[in-house]
Design a protein around this motif. Structure first.
Motif, PDB file in Angstrom:
ATOM      1  N   ARG A 105      -4.049  -4.169   4.268  1.00  0.00           N
ATOM      2  CA  ARG A 105      -5.023  -4.986   3.545  1.00  0.00           C
ATOM      3  C   ARG A 105      -5.111  -4.415   2.140  1.00  0.00           C
ATOM      4  NH1 ARG A 105     -10.329  -4.469   6.258  1.00  0.00           N
ATOM      5  NH2 ARG A 105     -11.320  -3.962   4.302  1.00  0.00           N
ATOM      6  N   THR A 106      -4.880  -5.246   1.147  1.00  0.00           N
ATOM      7  CA  THR A 106      -4.949  -4.757  -0.229  1.00  0.00           C
ATOM      8  C   THR A 106      -6.405  -4.721  -0.678  1.00  0.00           C
ATOM      9  OG1 THR A 106      -2.846  -5.878  -0.574  1.00  0.00           O
ATOM     10  CG2 THR A 106      -3.976  -5.081  -2.546  1.00  0.00           C
ATOM     11  N   ILE A 107      -6.850  -3.539  -1.066  1.00  0.00           N
ATOM     12  CA  ILE A 107      -8.221  -3.406  -1.567  1.00  0.00           C
ATOM     13  C   ILE A 107      -8.204  -3.669  -3.074  1.00  0.00           C
ATOM     14  CG2 ILE A 107     -10.282  -1.893  -1.620  1.00  0.00           C
ATOM     15  CD1 ILE A 107      -9.158  -2.257   1.240  1.00  0.00           C
ATOM     16  N   THR A 108      -7.231  -3.084  -3.774  1.00  0.00           N
ATOM     17  CA  THR A 108      -7.080  -3.290  -5.226  1.00  0.00           C
ATOM     18  C   THR A 108      -5.598  -3.345  -5.594  1.00  0.00           C
ATOM     19  OG1 THR A 108      -8.919  -1.727  -5.472  1.00  0.00           O
ATOM     20  CG2 THR A 108      -7.852  -2.416  -7.500  1.00  0.00           C
ATOM     21  N   LEU A 109      -5.266  -4.255  -6.492  1.00  0.00           N
ATOM     22  CA  LEU A 109      -3.938  -4.246  -7.132  1.00  0.00           C
ATOM     23  C   LEU A 109      -4.211  -4.574  -8.596  1.00  0.00           C
ATOM     24  CD1 LEU A 109      -0.847  -4.370  -7.450  1.00  0.00           C
ATOM     25  CD2 LEU A 109      -0.878  -6.650  -6.481  1.00  0.00           C
ATOM     26  N   VAL A 130      -0.271   1.683 -15.957  1.00  0.00           N
ATOM     27  CA  VAL A 130       0.237   2.101 -14.663  1.00  0.00           C
ATOM     28  C   VAL A 130      -0.254   1.074 -13.643  1.00  0.00           C
ATOM     29  CG1 VAL A 130      -1.706   3.597 -13.947  1.00  0.00           C
ATOM     30  CG2 VAL A 130       0.599   4.152 -13.199  1.00  0.00           C
ATOM     31  N   ILE A 131       0.547   0.827 -12.621  1.00  0.00           N
ATOM     32  CA  ILE A 131       0.088  -0.110 -11.579  1.00  0.00           C
ATOM     33  C   ILE A 131      -0.663   0.700 -10.523  1.00  0.00           C
ATOM     34  CG2 ILE A 131       0.787  -1.801  -9.820  1.00  0.00           C
ATOM     35  CD1 ILE A 131       3.294  -2.323 -11.540  1.00  0.00           C
ATOM     36  N   TYR A 132      -1.857   0.235 -10.199  1.00  0.00           N
ATOM     37  CA  TYR A 132      -2.720   0.928  -9.243  1.00  0.00           C
ATOM     38  C   TYR A 132      -2.883   0.041  -8.008  1.00  0.00           C
ATOM     39  CZ  TYR A 132      -7.154   2.661  -7.318  1.00  0.00           C
ATOM     40  OH  TYR A 132      -8.134   3.138  -6.482  1.00  0.00           O
ATOM     41  N   VAL A 133      -2.557   0.601  -6.846  1.00  0.00           N
ATOM     42  CA  VAL A 133      -2.682  -0.184  -5.608  1.00  0.00           C
ATOM     43  C   VAL A 133      -3.435   0.640  -4.574  1.00  0.00           C
ATOM     44  CG1 VAL A 133      -1.448  -1.475  -3.819  1.00  0.00           C
ATOM     45  CG2 VAL A 133      -0.351  -1.126  -6.028  1.00  0.00           C
ATOM     46  N   LYS A 134      -4.505   0.066  -4.055  1.00  0.00           N
ATOM     47  CA  LYS A 134      -5.201   0.736  -2.948  1.00  0.00           C
ATOM     48  C   LYS A 134      -5.075  -0.151  -1.724  1.00  0.00           C
ATOM     49  CE  LYS A 134      -9.501   2.845  -1.554  1.00  0.00           C
ATOM     50  NZ  LYS A 134     -10.773   3.413  -1.934  1.00  0.00           N
ATOM     51  N   ARG A 135      -4.534   0.431  -0.639  1.00  0.00           N
ATOM     52  CA  ARG A 135      -4.310  -0.378   0.576  1.00  0.00           C
ATOM     53  C   ARG A 135      -4.820   0.332   1.821  1.00  0.00           C
ATOM     54  NH1 ARG A 135       1.812  -1.680   1.178  1.00  0.00           N
ATOM     55  NH2 ARG A 135       2.009   0.487   0.550  1.00  0.00           N
ATOM     56  N   GLU A 142      -5.245  -1.646  14.033  1.00  0.00           N
ATOM     57  CA  GLU A 142      -6.198  -0.533  13.950  1.00  0.00           C
ATOM     58  C   GLU A 142      -5.999   0.234  12.645  1.00  0.00           C
ATOM     59  OE1 GLU A 142      -7.410   3.448  16.514  1.00  0.00           O
ATOM     60  OE2 GLU A 142      -5.518   2.439  16.919  1.00  0.00           O
ATOM     61  N   PRO A 143      -7.085   0.553  11.909  1.00  0.00           N
ATOM     62  CA  PRO A 143      -6.918   1.282  10.643  1.00  0.00           C
ATOM     63  C   PRO A 143      -6.376   2.682  10.859  1.00  0.00           C
ATOM     64  CG  PRO A 143      -9.230   0.654  10.998  1.00  0.00           C
ATOM     65  CD  PRO A 143      -8.489   0.263  12.222  1.00  0.00           C
ATOM     66  N   MET A 144      -5.353   3.045  10.083  1.00  0.00           N
ATOM     67  CA  MET A 144      -4.694   4.352  10.237  1.00  0.00           C
ATOM     68  C   MET A 144      -4.815   5.214   8.986  1.00  0.00           C
ATOM     69  SD  MET A 144      -3.155   4.813  13.075  1.00  0.00           S
ATOM     70  CE  MET A 144      -3.426   3.759  14.448  1.00  0.00           C
ATOM     71  N   ALA A 145      -4.701   4.565   7.818  1.00  0.00           N
ATOM     72  CA  ALA A 145      -4.651   5.337   6.583  1.00  0.00           C
ATOM     73  C   ALA A 145      -5.107   4.486   5.407  1.00  0.00           C
ATOM     74  CB  ALA A 145      -3.218   5.811   6.332  1.00  0.00           C
ATOM     75  N   VAL A 146      -5.617   5.177   4.391  1.00  0.00           N
ATOM     76  CA  VAL A 146      -5.888   4.507   3.115  1.00  0.00           C
ATOM     77  C   VAL A 146      -4.920   5.122   2.108  1.00  0.00           C
ATOM     78  CG1 VAL A 146      -7.563   4.081   1.284  1.00  0.00           C
ATOM     79  CG2 VAL A 146      -8.338   4.188   3.663  1.00  0.00           C
ATOM     80  N   GLU A 147      -4.153   4.273   1.437  1.00  0.00           N
ATOM     81  CA  GLU A 147      -3.164   4.772   0.476  1.00  0.00           C
ATOM     82  C   GLU A 147      -3.511   4.300  -0.934  1.00  0.00           C
ATOM     83  OE1 GLU A 147       0.738   5.131   3.323  1.00  0.00           O
ATOM     84  OE2 GLU A 147       0.577   3.352   2.070  1.00  0.00           O
ATOM     85  N   LEU A 169       5.653  -2.366   0.689  1.00  0.00           N
ATOM     86  CA  LEU A 169       5.813  -2.075  -0.738  1.00  0.00           C
ATOM     87  C   LEU A 169       7.257  -1.662  -1.026  1.00  0.00           C
ATOM     88  CD1 LEU A 169       4.628  -1.422  -3.577  1.00  0.00           C
ATOM     89  CD2 LEU A 169       4.146   0.866  -2.724  1.00  0.00           C
ATOM     90  N   TYR A 170       7.840  -0.850  -0.149  1.00  0.00           N
ATOM     91  CA  TYR A 170       9.210  -0.389  -0.369  1.00  0.00           C
ATOM     92  C   TYR A 170      10.204  -1.559  -0.356  1.00  0.00           C
ATOM     93  CZ  TYR A 170       7.938   4.588  -0.170  1.00  0.00           C
ATOM     94  OH  TYR A 170       7.420   5.829  -0.442  1.00  0.00           O
TER      95      TYR A 170
END
Ligand code: 16G
Length: 244
Positions: A105-109, A130-135, A142-147, A169-170
């Motif tokens: 789930r993209t929080i910010t792009l 710079v490109i900033y992405v919070k996902r 199930e939520p596993m990580a915030v990147e 993303l890759y």
């Protein structure tokens, strides 16, 4: 559950209990979400002190094999994801390899002005963007990580405007930005989760997390992404193969 305790053994009683419960879990006799006998029941059944039973349960909890729900009981936990640390892989690939459904789930792009640290880490020539992405990363929902990812704008600008939700993303970097990722450096520290991330990860305030930093380089050895991630420590463990 049948348990045999030898009070005359040199092996501490708490350890004997712990090992027998652990064996039952590893053999699948006790399964995910099964309830364990209560501390009181185990005290009565084995004729041992509450403190000894508690010590066994705490030790199983620390290993992530069981978890307590207040006022309800102790349950067998969902097994942790064992993440190998030798290959440069994406979250999507890691989950697919395990037969789990990757999600995000993209929080910010957004495009931001980079800090000095980010300029240096990504060796940015264009120091304005710079490109900033919070996902939020999900496995089987199930939520596993915030990147939190910073990407070189000059290399990754085609990413702007892309729909990132539930995408790799890759893959986008490869297909839309012509980037071939080839190596990364990564550090892992133990930390506590901040309140925003705790909410996203659906874990208690100040829970321990793995705080992971990764710098990923392309095949020309240019840094392309810098990522700070908060991984759930109750769902992850890291695996390293050691050779002589
Ligand atoms: C992994 C990487 C992260 C990368 C992401 C790409 C760690 C700690 N982090 O989660 O740096 O951005 O994969 O995954 O391993 P994606 O291609 O599925 O979006």
């Amino acid at each position: 559950m049948n348990m045999n305790i030898d009070k005359n053994s040199a092996i501490p009683v708490y350890y004997q209990i712990r090992e027998q419960i652990k064996e039952n879990i590893l053999k699948g006799i006790l399964q995910t979400n099964d309830t364990l006998p209560s501390e009181r029941e185990l005290c009565e059944q084995l004729k041992i002190s509450r403190m000894t039973v508690k010590q066994a349960m705490d030790s199983l909890m620390n290993e992530g094999l069981v978890s307590k729900k207040k006022g309800v009981g102790t349950f067998v936990s969902v097994p942790k994801i064992a993440q190998p640390l030798t290959k440069l892989t994406s979250f999507t690939d890691d989950m697919l390899r395990r037969g789990m459904k990757p999600g995000s789930r993209t929080i910010t792009l957004s495009v931001e002005k980079p800090s000095e640290d980010i300029i240096n880490t990504l060796q940015l020539i264009n120091k304005d963007k710079v490109i900033y992405v919070k996902r939020l990363r999900l496995a089987d929902g199930e939520p596993m990580a915030v990147e939190t990812t910073y990407l070189s704008y000059d290399i990754c600008y085609p990413l702007i405007g892309e729909q990132l939700d539930n995408q790799s993303l890759y893959n986008i970097l490869r297909e839309k930005c012509n980037v071939t990722l080839s190596s990364a450096t990564q550090t892992i520290e133990v930390s506590t989760c901040n309140s925003d991330n705790c909410k996203l990860l659906e874990i208690h305030a100040n829970s321990p997390i793995f705080f992971i930093k990764r710098i990923t380089f392309d095949n020309n050895n240019n840094p392309v992404e810098y990522v700070e991630s908060a991984y759930r420590s109750d769902r992850y463990k890291f695996e390293i193969e050691l050779n002589i």
